[in-house]
Design a protein around this motif. Structure first.
Motif, mmCIF file in Angstrom:
data_model
loop_
_atom_site.group_PDB
_atom_site.id
_atom_site.type_symbol
_atom_site.label_atom_id
_atom_site.label_comp_id
_atom_site.label_asym_id
_atom_site.label_seq_id
_atom_site.Cartn_x
_atom_site.Cartn_y
_atom_site.Cartn_z
ATOM 1 N N VAL A 17 0.843 -1.194 0.000
ATOM 2 C CA VAL A 17 0.000 0.000 0.000
ATOM 3 C C VAL A 17 0.882 1.249 0.000
ATOM 4 O O VAL A 17 0.602 2.223 -0.712
ATOM 5 N N PHE A 18 1.939 1.227 0.774
ATOM 6 C CA PHE A 18 2.878 2.346 0.781
ATOM 7 C C PHE A 18 3.422 2.591 -0.627
ATOM 8 O O PHE A 18 3.503 3.728 -1.093
ATOM 9 N N CYS A 19 3.773 1.530 -1.323
ATOM 10 C CA CYS A 19 4.287 1.663 -2.686
ATOM 11 C C CYS A 19 3.212 2.154 -3.649
ATOM 12 O O CYS A 19 3.506 2.892 -4.598
ATOM 13 N N CYS A 20 1.954 1.758 -3.418
ATOM 14 C CA CYS A 20 0.851 2.231 -4.255
ATOM 15 C C CYS A 20 0.698 3.745 -4.156
ATOM 16 O O CYS A 20 0.194 4.382 -5.072
ATOM 17 N N VAL A 21 1.087 4.322 -3.046
ATOM 18 C CA VAL A 21 1.037 5.769 -2.864
ATOM 19 C C VAL A 21 2.328 6.414 -3.378
ATOM 20 O O VAL A 21 2.300 7.446 -4.052
ATOM 21 N N LEU A 22 3.449 5.805 -3.082
ATOM 22 C CA LEU A 22 4.742 6.398 -3.402
ATOM 23 C C LEU A 22 5.026 6.427 -4.904
ATOM 24 O O LEU A 22 5.498 7.445 -5.429
ATOM 25 N N VAL A 23 4.750 5.344 -5.600
ATOM 26 C CA VAL A 23 5.108 5.250 -7.017
ATOM 27 C C VAL A 23 4.418 6.336 -7.853
ATOM 28 O O VAL A 23 5.098 7.022 -8.638
ATOM 29 N N PRO A 24 3.120 6.551 -7.733
ATOM 30 C CA PRO A 24 2.510 7.630 -8.534
ATOM 31 C C PRO A 24 3.071 9.015 -8.200
ATOM 32 O O PRO A 24 3.232 9.855 -9.091
ATOM 33 N N VAL A 25 3.391 9.261 -6.936
ATOM 34 C CA VAL A 25 3.984 10.550 -6.560
ATOM 35 C C VAL A 25 5.324 10.725 -7.266
ATOM 36 O O VAL A 25 5.619 11.787 -7.831
ATOM 37 N N VAL A 26 6.140 9.697 -7.261
ATOM 38 C CA VAL A 26 7.440 9.765 -7.931
ATOM 39 C C VAL A 26 7.249 9.958 -9.434
ATOM 40 O O VAL A 26 7.971 10.742 -10.070
ATOM 41 N N LEU A 27 6.271 9.268 -10.009
ATOM 42 C CA LEU A 27 6.018 9.426 -11.444
ATOM 43 C C LEU A 27 5.643 10.864 -11.794
ATOM 44 O O LEU A 27 6.113 11.414 -12.793
ATOM 45 N N VAL A 28 4.799 11.480 -10.981
ATOM 46 C CA VAL A 28 4.395 12.868 -11.238
ATOM 47 C C VAL A 28 5.594 13.802 -11.081
ATOM 48 O O VAL A 28 5.793 14.717 -11.883
ATOM 49 N N VAL A 29 6.413 13.570 -10.064
ATOM 50 C CA VAL A 29 7.599 14.402 -9.857
ATOM 51 C C VAL A 29 8.530 14.322 -11.064
ATOM 52 O O VAL A 29 9.127 15.328 -11.468
ATOM 53 N N TYR A 30 8.632 13.161 -11.677
ATOM 54 C CA TYR A 30 9.524 12.999 -12.824
ATOM 55 C C TYR A 30 8.840 13.258 -14.163
ATOM 56 O O TYR A 30 9.362 12.903 -15.208
ATOM 57 N N GLY A 31 7.646 13.869 -14.138
ATOM 58 C CA GLY A 31 7.055 14.371 -15.373
ATOM 59 C C GLY A 31 5.956 13.541 -16.002
ATOM 60 O O GLY A 31 5.468 13.885 -17.073
ATOM 61 N N THR A 32 5.539 12.460 -15.401
ATOM 62 C CA THR A 32 4.428 11.678 -15.938
ATOM 63 C C THR A 32 3.129 12.442 -15.705
ATOM 64 O O THR A 32 2.981 13.151 -14.718
ATOM 65 N N SER A 33 2.186 12.300 -16.609
ATOM 66 C CA SER A 33 0.906 12.997 -16.458
ATOM 67 C C SER A 33 0.148 12.462 -15.248
ATOM 68 O O SER A 33 0.375 11.330 -14.800
ATOM 69 N N LEU A 34 -0.756 13.292 -14.742
ATOM 70 C CA LEU A 34 -1.579 12.845 -13.612
ATOM 71 C C LEU A 34 -2.425 11.633 -13.992
ATOM 72 O O LEU A 34 -2.622 10.728 -13.186
ATOM 73 N N GLY A 35 -2.922 11.608 -15.210
ATOM 74 C CA GLY A 35 -3.716 10.467 -15.670
ATOM 75 C C GLY A 35 -2.905 9.181 -15.697
ATOM 76 O O GLY A 35 -3.373 8.116 -15.292
ATOM 77 N N GLY A 36 -1.666 9.282 -16.185
ATOM 78 C CA GLY A 36 -0.794 8.107 -16.216
ATOM 79 C C GLY A 36 -0.455 7.611 -14.827
ATOM 80 O O GLY A 36 -0.442 6.408 -14.554
ATOM 81 N N ALA A 37 -0.191 8.566 -13.928
ATOM 82 C CA ALA A 37 0.121 8.193 -12.549
ATOM 83 C C ALA A 37 -1.106 7.587 -11.868
ATOM 84 O O ALA A 37 -0.975 6.624 -11.098
ATOM 85 N N ALA A 38 -2.291 8.135 -12.150
ATOM 86 C CA ALA A 38 -3.519 7.586 -11.560
ATOM 87 C C ALA A 38 -3.781 6.175 -12.081
ATOM 88 O O ALA A 38 -4.177 5.280 -11.320
ATOM 89 N N GLY A 39 -3.535 5.957 -13.365
ATOM 90 C CA GLY A 39 -3.694 4.613 -13.927
ATOM 91 C C GLY A 39 -2.732 3.622 -13.302
ATOM 92 O O GLY A 39 -3.086 2.479 -12.999
ATOM 93 N N THR A 40 -1.512 4.069 -13.097
ATOM 94 C CA THR A 40 -0.519 3.228 -12.427
ATOM 95 C C THR A 40 -0.953 2.902 -11.008
ATOM 96 O O THR A 40 -0.833 1.753 -10.556
ATOM 97 N N ALA A 41 -1.463 3.912 -10.293
ATOM 98 C CA ALA A 41 -1.929 3.690 -8.920
ATOM 99 C C ALA A 41 -3.064 2.673 -8.889
ATOM 100 O O ALA A 41 -3.090 1.790 -8.020
ATOM 101 N N LEU A 42 -3.997 2.773 -9.830
ATOM 102 C CA LEU A 42 -5.105 1.812 -9.874
ATOM 103 C C LEU A 42 -4.607 0.402 -10.184
ATOM 104 O O LEU A 42 -5.069 -0.574 -9.588
ATOM 105 N N GLY A 43 -3.662 0.299 -11.102
ATOM 106 C CA GLY A 43 -3.096 -1.011 -11.419
ATOM 107 C C GLY A 43 -2.379 -1.626 -10.232
ATOM 108 O O GLY A 43 -2.554 -2.807 -9.924
ATOM 109 N N LEU A 44 -1.579 -0.816 -9.544
ATOM 110 C CA LEU A 44 -0.879 -1.310 -8.363
ATOM 111 C C LEU A 44 -1.857 -1.708 -7.262
ATOM 112 O O LEU A 44 -1.656 -2.709 -6.566
ATOM 113 N N ALA A 45 -2.918 -0.929 -7.104
ATOM 114 C CA ALA A 45 -3.922 -1.255 -6.089
ATOM 115 C C ALA A 45 -4.620 -2.580 -6.414
ATOM 116 O O ALA A 45 -4.874 -3.387 -5.514
#
Length: 83
Positions: A17-45
């Motif tokens: 669960v910690f990684c499900c929160v951390l990975v999208p935050v890191v993706l957004v910081v490194y320039g991934t779109s919010l939609g892409g990060a949200a999709g990643t978060a849903l997949g990880l969840a």
């Protein structure tokens, strides 16, 4: 040399669960779109939820296996025969 401590399913799920929160935050910081990060978060969840179910089922099976030999021994075991 001591054996490594075993982790319960709850510990593993908490880290996931910690990684499900951390990975999208890191993706957004490194320039991934919010939609892409949200999709990643849903997949990880989704993966985390499936793994949680499988880990719980495995723990229940392990508890049943360790309880079964004790139950058999208490009833005479293999060497006790009626006849």
């Amino acid at each position: 040399m001591s054996a490594a401590p075993t982790e319960s399913a709850g510990d593993v799920v908490r880290w996931a669960v910690f990684c499900c929160v951390l990975v999208p935050v890191v993706l957004v910081v490194y320039g991934t779109s919010l939609g892409g990060a949200a999709g990643t978060a849903l997949g990880l969840a989704a993966v985390t939820a499936v793994c949680r179910v499988l880990l719980r089922r495995s723990e229940r099976g392990l508890r049943a296996e360790t309880a079964a030999p004790r139950a058999r021994r208490s009833h005479g075991g293999r060497n006790h025969r009626h006849g």
